[in-house]
Design a protein around this motif. Structure first.
Motif, PDB file in Angstrom:
ATOM      1  N   GLY A  74       6.141   1.827  20.131  1.00  0.00           N
ATOM      2  CA  GLY A  74       5.956   0.808  19.105  1.00  0.00           C
ATOM      3  C   GLY A  74       7.292   0.566  18.426  1.00  0.00           C
ATOM      4  N   PHE A  75       7.854  -0.620  18.626  1.00  0.00           N
ATOM      5  CA  PHE A  75       9.094  -1.009  17.948  1.00  0.00           C
ATOM      6  C   PHE A  75       8.750  -2.187  17.038  1.00  0.00           C
ATOM      7  N   TYR A  76       8.742  -1.910  15.734  1.00  0.00           N
ATOM      8  CA  TYR A  76       8.030  -2.777  14.794  1.00  0.00           C
ATOM      9  C   TYR A  76       8.810  -4.015  14.374  1.00  0.00           C
ATOM     10  N   ASN A  77      10.092  -4.083  14.750  1.00  0.00           N
ATOM     11  CA  ASN A  77      10.855  -5.301  14.498  1.00  0.00           C
ATOM     12  C   ASN A  77      10.819  -6.264  15.683  1.00  0.00           C
ATOM     13  N   ILE A 136      -9.778  -4.961   7.249  1.00  0.00           N
ATOM     14  CA  ILE A 136      -8.692  -4.654   8.171  1.00  0.00           C
ATOM     15  C   ILE A 136      -7.385  -4.599   7.377  1.00  0.00           C
ATOM     16  N   ILE A 137      -6.733  -3.455   7.433  1.00  0.00           N
ATOM     17  CA  ILE A 137      -5.419  -3.296   6.820  1.00  0.00           C
ATOM     18  C   ILE A 137      -4.393  -3.426   7.943  1.00  0.00           C
ATOM     19  N   GLY A 138      -3.632  -4.517   7.901  1.00  0.00           N
ATOM     20  CA  GLY A 138      -2.700  -4.825   8.976  1.00  0.00           C
ATOM     21  C   GLY A 138      -3.113  -6.104   9.692  1.00  0.00           C
ATOM     22  N   THR A 139      -2.159  -6.732  10.365  1.00  0.00           N
ATOM     23  CA  THR A 139      -2.432  -8.041  10.974  1.00  0.00           C
ATOM     24  C   THR A 139      -1.933  -8.141  12.416  1.00  0.00           C
ATOM     25  N   GLY A 140      -1.547  -7.012  13.009  1.00  0.00           N
ATOM     26  CA  GLY A 140      -0.957  -7.036  14.339  1.00  0.00           C
ATOM     27  C   GLY A 140      -1.986  -7.001  15.465  1.00  0.00           C
ATOM     28  N   VAL A 199     -10.704  -0.434   8.592  1.00  0.00           N
ATOM     29  CA  VAL A 199      -9.827   0.095   9.630  1.00  0.00           C
ATOM     30  C   VAL A 199      -8.386  -0.140   9.197  1.00  0.00           C
ATOM     31  N   THR A 200      -7.576   0.916   9.200  1.00  0.00           N
ATOM     32  CA  THR A 200      -6.170   0.790   8.831  1.00  0.00           C
ATOM     33  C   THR A 200      -5.317   0.869  10.101  1.00  0.00           C
ATOM     34  N   THR A 201      -4.393  -0.080  10.263  1.00  0.00           N
ATOM     35  CA  THR A 201      -3.696  -0.230  11.553  1.00  0.00           C
ATOM     36  C   THR A 201      -2.188  -0.402  11.409  1.00  0.00           C
ATOM     37  N   THR A 202      -1.603   0.074  10.332  1.00  0.00           N
ATOM     38  CA  THR A 202      -0.180  -0.179  10.082  1.00  0.00           C
ATOM     39  C   THR A 202       0.664   1.074  10.358  1.00  0.00           C
ATOM     40  N   PRO A 203       1.992   0.909  10.493  1.00  0.00           N
ATOM     41  CA  PRO A 203       2.879   2.065  10.619  1.00  0.00           C
ATOM     42  C   PRO A 203       3.404   2.547   9.270  1.00  0.00           C
ATOM     43  N   SER A 204       2.650   2.335   8.207  1.00  0.00           N
ATOM     44  CA  SER A 204       3.127   2.647   6.859  1.00  0.00           C
ATOM     45  C   SER A 204       3.459   4.131   6.704  1.00  0.00           C
ATOM     46  N   GLU A 205       4.494   4.405   5.917  1.00  0.00           N
ATOM     47  CA  GLU A 205       4.868   5.784   5.599  1.00  0.00           C
ATOM     48  C   GLU A 205       4.528   6.139   4.156  1.00  0.00           C
ATOM     49  N   SER A 206       3.843   5.237   3.472  1.00  0.00           N
ATOM     50  CA  SER A 206       3.347   5.546   2.123  1.00  0.00           C
ATOM     51  C   SER A 206       1.935   4.983   1.999  1.00  0.00           C
ATOM     52  N   PRO A 207       1.047   5.659   1.236  1.00  0.00           N
ATOM     53  CA  PRO A 207      -0.374   5.286   1.199  1.00  0.00           C
ATOM     54  C   PRO A 207      -0.598   3.848   0.734  1.00  0.00           C
ATOM     55  N   LEU A 208      -1.529   3.182   1.423  1.00  0.00           N
ATOM     56  CA  LEU A 208      -1.900   1.816   1.082  1.00  0.00           C
ATOM     57  C   LEU A 208      -3.242   1.759   0.360  1.00  0.00           C
ATOM     58  N   THR A 227       2.139   9.815  13.667  1.00  0.00           N
ATOM     59  CA  THR A 227       3.287  10.724  13.657  1.00  0.00           C
ATOM     60  C   THR A 227       3.225  11.536  12.360  1.00  0.00           C
ATOM     61  N   SER A 228       4.166  12.460  12.203  1.00  0.00           N
ATOM     62  CA  SER A 228       4.140  13.337  11.026  1.00  0.00           C
ATOM     63  C   SER A 228       4.581  12.636   9.754  1.00  0.00           C
ATOM     64  N   ASN A 229       5.249  11.480   9.880  1.00  0.00           N
ATOM     65  CA  ASN A 229       5.780  10.823   8.678  1.00  0.00           C
ATOM     66  C   ASN A 229       4.999   9.578   8.261  1.00  0.00           C
ATOM     67  N   LYS A 230       4.001   9.176   9.042  1.00  0.00           N
ATOM     68  CA  LYS A 230       3.212   7.998   8.675  1.00  0.00           C
ATOM     69  C   LYS A 230       1.994   8.402   7.839  1.00  0.00           C
ATOM     70  N   GLN A 231       1.597   7.520   6.930  1.00  0.00           N
ATOM     71  CA  GLN A 231       0.429   7.779   6.078  1.00  0.00           C
ATOM     72  C   GLN A 231      -0.069   6.464   5.505  1.00  0.00           C
ATOM     73  N   GLU A 232      -1.337   6.141   5.734  1.00  0.00           N
ATOM     74  CA  GLU A 232      -1.941   4.922   5.192  1.00  0.00           C
ATOM     75  C   GLU A 232      -2.936   5.217   4.079  1.00  0.00           C
ATOM     76  N   LEU A 233      -3.502   6.421   4.068  1.00  0.00           N
ATOM     77  CA  LEU A 233      -4.514   6.797   3.082  1.00  0.00           C
ATOM     78  C   LEU A 233      -3.938   7.822   2.117  1.00  0.00           C
ATOM     79  N   ASP A 234      -4.136   7.587   0.822  1.00  0.00           N
ATOM     80  CA  ASP A 234      -3.792   8.631  -0.128  1.00  0.00           C
ATOM     81  C   ASP A 234      -4.625   9.870   0.191  1.00  0.00           C
TER      82      ASP A 234
END
Length: 320
Positions: A74-77, A136-140, A199-208, A227-234
């Motif tokens: 996944g290359f997000y740019n 749906i969290i995310g639009t991809g 459903v949360t579908t983003t590569p976020s690294e901080s809770p949404l 991965t170990s650094n991604k997080q969508e849920l508090d």
């Protein structure tokens, strides 16, 4: 054995049309939790500039015909370049001889499909009986696929979507307008206030999403944090949840929402059940429409094994 077969994307899509992917993925999770698979730890490459990650997942089902190695990135740019963020391929080998049977140049498509099918399996067992709206969290690509595959198990046409930009959310709405009643949310909180299946579908690294946002009876399938650094849920959402499910307890020790919540002391490992067990044991499933449930999908190689094998076996069947 003859020459190695090479399947390009359009051929793969054609073969997949006749495959019941949701049932295949459900069976794969059962095999995994029953100890009938060999699935080593995930191989991983992480990139900073541009941001991206590559996962190498591999393994086999015991006494089966094949083993599979999957490379997916996944290359997000990539969207800025006009190409999909997901890329990759599946490699199918003979389990008895090691010979290469097929190379599936799926460009990440099979990974997206098997992830969406896993979301459908999760909702089948953990979503409330009556769904007010799907959030749906995310639009991809994965956001759209999750929505479509949910229709196989938990049909609902009312959707609330949040994206990082209004432009992405509007595009999502326009693309799905013929099949769904899509509402654009200004914040993830608005999604949570209006939906009891999220459903949360983003590569976020901080809770949404925050615990205070979640309604009683809500089910959340968390897909993006692989991965170990991604997080969508508090992490407090998992602390608040009545049921917490991992696709792989082993993988949840190093990645995903469960990893984040355990490492920060919000929950303990003994609160987690595994999806393949929960499919088979009713006591582990949702028992009330007031329960809050979370299924954390980090992606397990057994999903790649069953979907790759199914595509190849369908090809073989069509040749007869």
């Amino acid at each position: 054995m003859g020459a190695t077969l090479v399947f390009e994307l359009e051929k793969i899509k054609s073969l997949l049309k006749d495959v019941d992917v949701v049932t295949a993925i459900e069976e794969g999770f059962k095999q995994y939790s029953n100890g009938n698979t060999v699935v080593p730890p995930v191989g991983e490459l992480l990139f900073e500039d541009p941001p991206g990650d590559v996962h190498i997942k591999y393994g086999y089902i015991k006494n089966d015909d094949f083993y599979v190695i999957k490379i997916a990135s996944g290359f997000y740019n990539n969207k800025n370049l006009g190409i999909p963020s997901s890329q990759g391929m599946m490699l199918l080998f003979d389990q008895k001889t090691g010979q290469t049977v097929a190379v599936l140049l799926d460009e990440g498509y099979l990974t997206d499909v098997r992830t969406a099918a896993a979301g459908a399996v999760a909702a089948k067992y953990f979503a409330p009986k009556h769904i007010d709206a799907i959030g749906i969290i995310g639009t991809g690509i994965q956001a759209k696929m999750q929505l479509h595959y949910l229709q196989k198990t938990n049909p609902c046409k009312t959707v609330w979507v949040w994206g990082r930009t209004v432009t992405n959310a509007v595009k999502f709405k326009d693309e799905l307008a013929d099949d769904f009643d899509v509402h654009i949310a200004r914040t993830p909180e608005v999604v949570a206030k209006n939906c009891n299946l999220i459903v949360t579908t983003t590569p976020s690294e901080s809770p949404l999403l925050q615990a205070a946002d979640i309604r009683p009876g809500t089910h959340i399938t968390a897909v993006g944090s692989d991965t170990s650094n991604k997080q969508e849920l508090d992490a407090s959402i998992l602390q608040k949840a009545d049921i917490i499910i991992a696709d792989s307890i082993f993988q949840s020790k190093s990645r995903g929402e469960i990893y984040q919540a355990i490492s920060k002391g919000f929950i303990s490992e003994d609160q987690i059940s595994e999806l393949g067990d929960a499919i088979q044991i009713q006591d582990l499933q949702r028992s009330s429409d007031q329960q809050i449930t979370v299924v954390d999908l980090t992606g397990v190689a057994v999903q790649d094994i069953v979907i790759t094998s199914a595509v190849f076996l369908n090809h073989q069947q069509k040749k007869k």
